[in-house]
Every structure is written in structure tokens, then in C-alpha cells.
Design a protein around this motif. Structure first.
Motif, PDB file in Angstrom:
ATOM      1  N   TYR A  27       7.482   0.196 -12.024  1.00  0.00           N
ATOM      2  CA  TYR A  27       7.222  -1.089 -11.390  1.00  0.00           C
ATOM      3  C   TYR A  27       7.740  -2.193 -12.313  1.00  0.00           C
ATOM      4  O   TYR A  27       7.585  -2.099 -13.532  1.00  0.00           O
ATOM      5  CB  TYR A  27       5.726  -1.283 -11.158  1.00  0.00           C
ATOM      6  CG  TYR A  27       5.093  -0.286 -10.222  1.00  0.00           C
ATOM      7  CD1 TYR A  27       4.500   0.883 -10.712  1.00  0.00           C
ATOM      8  CD2 TYR A  27       5.072  -0.488  -8.863  1.00  0.00           C
ATOM      9  CE1 TYR A  27       3.913   1.799  -9.859  1.00  0.00           C
ATOM     10  CE2 TYR A  27       4.481   0.415  -7.994  1.00  0.00           C
ATOM     11  CZ  TYR A  27       3.910   1.569  -8.490  1.00  0.00           C
ATOM     12  OH  TYR A  27       3.324   2.479  -7.646  1.00  0.00           O
ATOM     13  N   TRP A  74      -1.389   4.859  -2.534  1.00  0.00           N
ATOM     14  CA  TRP A  74      -0.342   4.224  -1.733  1.00  0.00           C
ATOM     15  C   TRP A  74       0.545   5.274  -1.064  1.00  0.00           C
ATOM     16  O   TRP A  74       0.920   5.133   0.101  1.00  0.00           O
ATOM     17  CB  TRP A  74       0.495   3.307  -2.608  1.00  0.00           C
ATOM     18  CG  TRP A  74      -0.231   2.064  -3.051  1.00  0.00           C
ATOM     19  CD1 TRP A  74      -1.437   1.623  -2.596  1.00  0.00           C
ATOM     20  CD2 TRP A  74       0.226   1.111  -4.018  1.00  0.00           C
ATOM     21  NE1 TRP A  74      -1.781   0.442  -3.221  1.00  0.00           N
ATOM     22  CE2 TRP A  74      -0.775   0.103  -4.105  1.00  0.00           C
ATOM     23  CE3 TRP A  74       1.352   0.991  -4.805  1.00  0.00           C
ATOM     24  CZ2 TRP A  74      -0.662  -0.997  -4.954  1.00  0.00           C
ATOM     25  CZ3 TRP A  74       1.473  -0.102  -5.651  1.00  0.00           C
ATOM     26  CH2 TRP A  74       0.473  -1.083  -5.724  1.00  0.00           C
ATOM     27  N   SER A 104      -0.834   4.313  -7.268  1.00  0.00           N
ATOM     28  CA  SER A 104       0.341   4.925  -6.645  1.00  0.00           C
ATOM     29  C   SER A 104      -0.020   6.124  -5.776  1.00  0.00           C
ATOM     30  O   SER A 104       0.550   6.316  -4.698  1.00  0.00           O
ATOM     31  CB  SER A 104       1.329   5.357  -7.736  1.00  0.00           C
ATOM     32  OG  SER A 104       1.675   4.268  -8.553  1.00  0.00           O
ATOM     33  N   LEU A 159      -2.224  -0.508  -9.852  1.00  0.00           N
ATOM     34  CA  LEU A 159      -1.139   0.201  -9.171  1.00  0.00           C
ATOM     35  C   LEU A 159      -1.583   1.613  -8.774  1.00  0.00           C
ATOM     36  O   LEU A 159      -1.192   2.596  -9.413  1.00  0.00           O
ATOM     37  CB  LEU A 159       0.083   0.277 -10.094  1.00  0.00           C
ATOM     38  CG  LEU A 159       0.648  -1.062 -10.572  1.00  0.00           C
ATOM     39  CD1 LEU A 159       1.641  -0.850 -11.706  1.00  0.00           C
ATOM     40  CD2 LEU A 159       1.305  -1.816  -9.418  1.00  0.00           C
ATOM     41  N   PHE A 186       3.365  -2.625  -2.964  1.00  0.00           N
ATOM     42  CA  PHE A 186       3.643  -3.427  -4.162  1.00  0.00           C
ATOM     43  C   PHE A 186       4.324  -4.747  -3.807  1.00  0.00           C
ATOM     44  O   PHE A 186       4.146  -5.757  -4.497  1.00  0.00           O
ATOM     45  CB  PHE A 186       4.520  -2.618  -5.118  1.00  0.00           C
ATOM     46  CG  PHE A 186       4.831  -3.289  -6.426  1.00  0.00           C
ATOM     47  CD1 PHE A 186       3.815  -3.655  -7.300  1.00  0.00           C
ATOM     48  CD2 PHE A 186       6.147  -3.542  -6.796  1.00  0.00           C
ATOM     49  CE1 PHE A 186       4.107  -4.269  -8.521  1.00  0.00           C
ATOM     50  CE2 PHE A 186       6.445  -4.148  -8.011  1.00  0.00           C
ATOM     51  CZ  PHE A 186       5.415  -4.512  -8.868  1.00  0.00           C
ATOM     52  N   ALA A 210       5.111  -9.802 -10.121  1.00  0.00           N
ATOM     53  CA  ALA A 210       5.859  -8.660  -9.586  1.00  0.00           C
ATOM     54  C   ALA A 210       7.257  -9.090  -9.165  1.00  0.00           C
ATOM     55  O   ALA A 210       7.465 -10.196  -8.664  1.00  0.00           O
ATOM     56  CB  ALA A 210       5.107  -8.064  -8.407  1.00  0.00           C
ATOM     57  N   THR A 231       5.071   1.501 -16.349  1.00  0.00           N
ATOM     58  CA  THR A 231       5.230   0.102 -15.978  1.00  0.00           C
ATOM     59  C   THR A 231       6.367  -0.511 -16.774  1.00  0.00           C
ATOM     60  O   THR A 231       6.378  -0.451 -17.993  1.00  0.00           O
ATOM     61  CB  THR A 231       3.940  -0.677 -16.260  1.00  0.00           C
ATOM     62  OG1 THR A 231       2.876  -0.098 -15.511  1.00  0.00           O
ATOM     63  CG2 THR A 231       4.096  -2.129 -15.872  1.00  0.00           C
TER      64      THR A 231
END
Length: 290
Positions: free
Chosen positions: A108, A63, A60, A58, A90, A123, A158
Motif C-alpha cells: 500500500y 477485504w 487485507s 489495512l 483502500f 493514501a 506498507t
């Protein structure tokens, strides 16, 4: 751990202990009885290994940067822009949490097929919990030299959907500073107290401030002071005199009794009032330091 899960104040071991006590102890498949060849500490190692494994999947910061959202001391961003950028990568909605108007956490969500140790993490969208960031004007502060971001840390948490069976770790003594009040009923952790003083299992735990008073301590939340009013726990701006609570083996106590009650265990979006007098369900509240 030393690379991917640092404490922004430099207290790594204390931070890891808090994460294990708040999250790891609540995962049923990490109970020692679930292991066939258990060795002391295996459950904690598995928890941290899995958390780091997920975190590495992840990125982040990358992203957000790809969407033109970068740390700055002057720029601000909207909640919709941040969540849209993360969802695009995601694949599902995420929850963003802020502290003092600055991005502080990204949550997440996953459904777990099997155990934490060997199961498949799929997910998913969150279970309805909403973040606390404002719609606009969100700061995304650069990290300082000690690893923090301005006056607060930018951490990535998480969230996994698991069955809770183990009790959280409490402080054992009088409550002090900031912390959560986790609910324990029939030997299992089931949600926590939220800011109005009600018991909830689906929302974000409220942060309480405990302040020494006489032979005990008072509690307050973002709603105001907390008191036992008419036999009901209430936290509100209308509370003029806070109740002086005590601690019994790390559990919240009123008038020396750590047993509280509710009409039922909360489910879904339902909140339950917390009583000092006998009702259908007995519950205790364990303090967890922030």
C-alpha cells in the motif's frame, strides 16, 4: 509487535531486525539528529509503532474475503480480481507480489505530510512500480500451524514515500544465501541493483543468490549469472562464467575494490549501468540478507 508483526518461521527478532535494517534506516526523519530530546532506540520504536498503526488500518484478509477471495489449497485467482478487491476498499491501486505462484505481499502506498512520527499519511497510487504476480492462476494459500501459508508466507508490507538519508545495515562479512544489493552514494541509500545488474531507484530490488567460490563468492539473479564484462556489471543467461566477488566491510568488491561507478544517479524509470572504471558518480553496494 507480538500480535501484528510476526515472522512466519518463528524468528521474530531476526525478522524485525531485517525490517528495520532494510526500511527503517532509510527514513530521514528517523535520524537521531531530528529529535529534540533523543533517547537511544527512540527511532526504532517510532518506526515499528507507525508500521503497526498503519497495518491495523489495512484488514487485507477481510477485504479480499468480502470479494469472495479466500485462502484455499485448490482455488486460484487472477491478479486483476485481487487488486480490484483491494482498491475498492483502500481507494487507490495497490501492488501485489507473488512467490512461487502464491500471493506473498501486498504493498500500500502513501504520501507523508510531515515526519514519519507525527505526519499525516495520505493514501495514494504507487509510483509506477509493478507487482510480479502472473495475470492468472495465483494461489492464496491458507496459513499453516506455524503462521506461514503453505510453502511461503503471506505478508502485508506498507510502502511509504520518504526521503532516504541513512545507510542500510550490511552483513559485514562474505555474502551468502539470498539478499539485496542496496546502492549507497554520497552517504545516502539510492535504490539498488535489479536483476540485469543495472542500478535503479524506482523498481523492486532484485533477489540475488550468493554462493561460495574460491576466496570469495559468485552472484546470480533471475536473469542468470553475474559477471564484470568489459568493465560493466552484467547478470544474464548469456554469462557463462560468473565473476568471483569479495566483500569489503559488507560492501560488494571486485578485484578488491568496493568502489563502483555510473554516469549518473538513476532517476524515474532510467536505469544506469554499473562500471568498475571511473565515471561521473561513485557508488557502493551493501548486501542485505533476506
Amino acid at each position: 509487535m507480538n500480535t501484528y508483526w510476526k515472522d512466519y518461521q518463528g524468528n521474530d527478532e531476526i525478522f524485525w531486525e531485517h525490517e528495520w535494517g532494510k526500511h527503517g534506516t532509510c527514513i530521514s526523519t528517523l535520524d537521531p539528529s531530528c529529535y529534540t530530546d533523543y533517547t537511544p532506540g527512540a527511532e526504532a520504536a517510532d518506526f515499528f509503532d507507525k508500521a503497526v498503526e498503519l497495518f491495523k488500518q489495512l484488514p487485507s484478509y477481510d477485504w479480499l474475503a468480502a470479494a469472495g477471495i479466500s485462502p484455499s489449497t485448490t482455488k486460484t485467482y487472477t491478479s486483476s480480481a485481487i487488486t480490484a478487491a483491494l482498491k475498492a476498499q483502500f481507494g487507490y491501486d495497490v501492488i501485489v507480489q507473488c512467490r512461487s505462484g502464491a500471493l506473498d505481499e501486498i504493498w500500500y502506498s502513501y504520501n507523508v505530510r510531515g515526519s514519519i512520527q507525527t505526519g499525516q499519511f495520505v493514501a495514494s497510487n504507487p509510483d509506477g512500480t509493478k507487482g510480479n504476480c502472473p495475470a492468472s492462476g495465483i494461489k492464496y494459500l491458507p496459513k499453516t500451524s506455524d503462521g506461514g501459508s503453505g510453502s511461503s508466507s503471506t505478508t502485508m508490507a506498507t510502502v511509504t514515500k520518504t526521503t532516504t538519508t541513512a545507510q542500510p545495515t550490511g552483513t559485514g562479512g562474505a555474502f551468502a544465501g539470498k539478499g539485496y544489493l542496496s546502492a549507497v552514494t554520497s552517504g545516502s541509500q539510492k535504490g539498488c541493483i535489479i536483476s540485469a545488474g543495472t542500478w535503479y531507484t524506482s523498481g523492486t530490488c532484485a533477489t540475488f543468490t550468493a554462493a561460495s567460490s574460491g576466496d570469495g563468492f559468485t552472484l546470480s539473479s533471475s536473469k542468470g549469472k553475474c559477471a564484470i564484462s568489459g568493465g560493466v556489471l552484467t547478470c544474464a543467461s548469456s554469462v557463462s562464467a560468473a565473476t568471483v566477488f569479495t566483500s569489503v566491510n559488507g560492501k560488494l568488491a571486485a578485484d578488491g575494490a568496493s568502489e563502483f561507478y555510473a554516469d549518473a544517479v538513476p532517476a524515474g524509470s532510467t536505469q544506469q549501468k554499473v562500471y568498475t572504471g571511473s565515471h561521473a558518480v561513485e557508488v557502493e553496494f551493501v548486501w542485505q540478507n533476506l
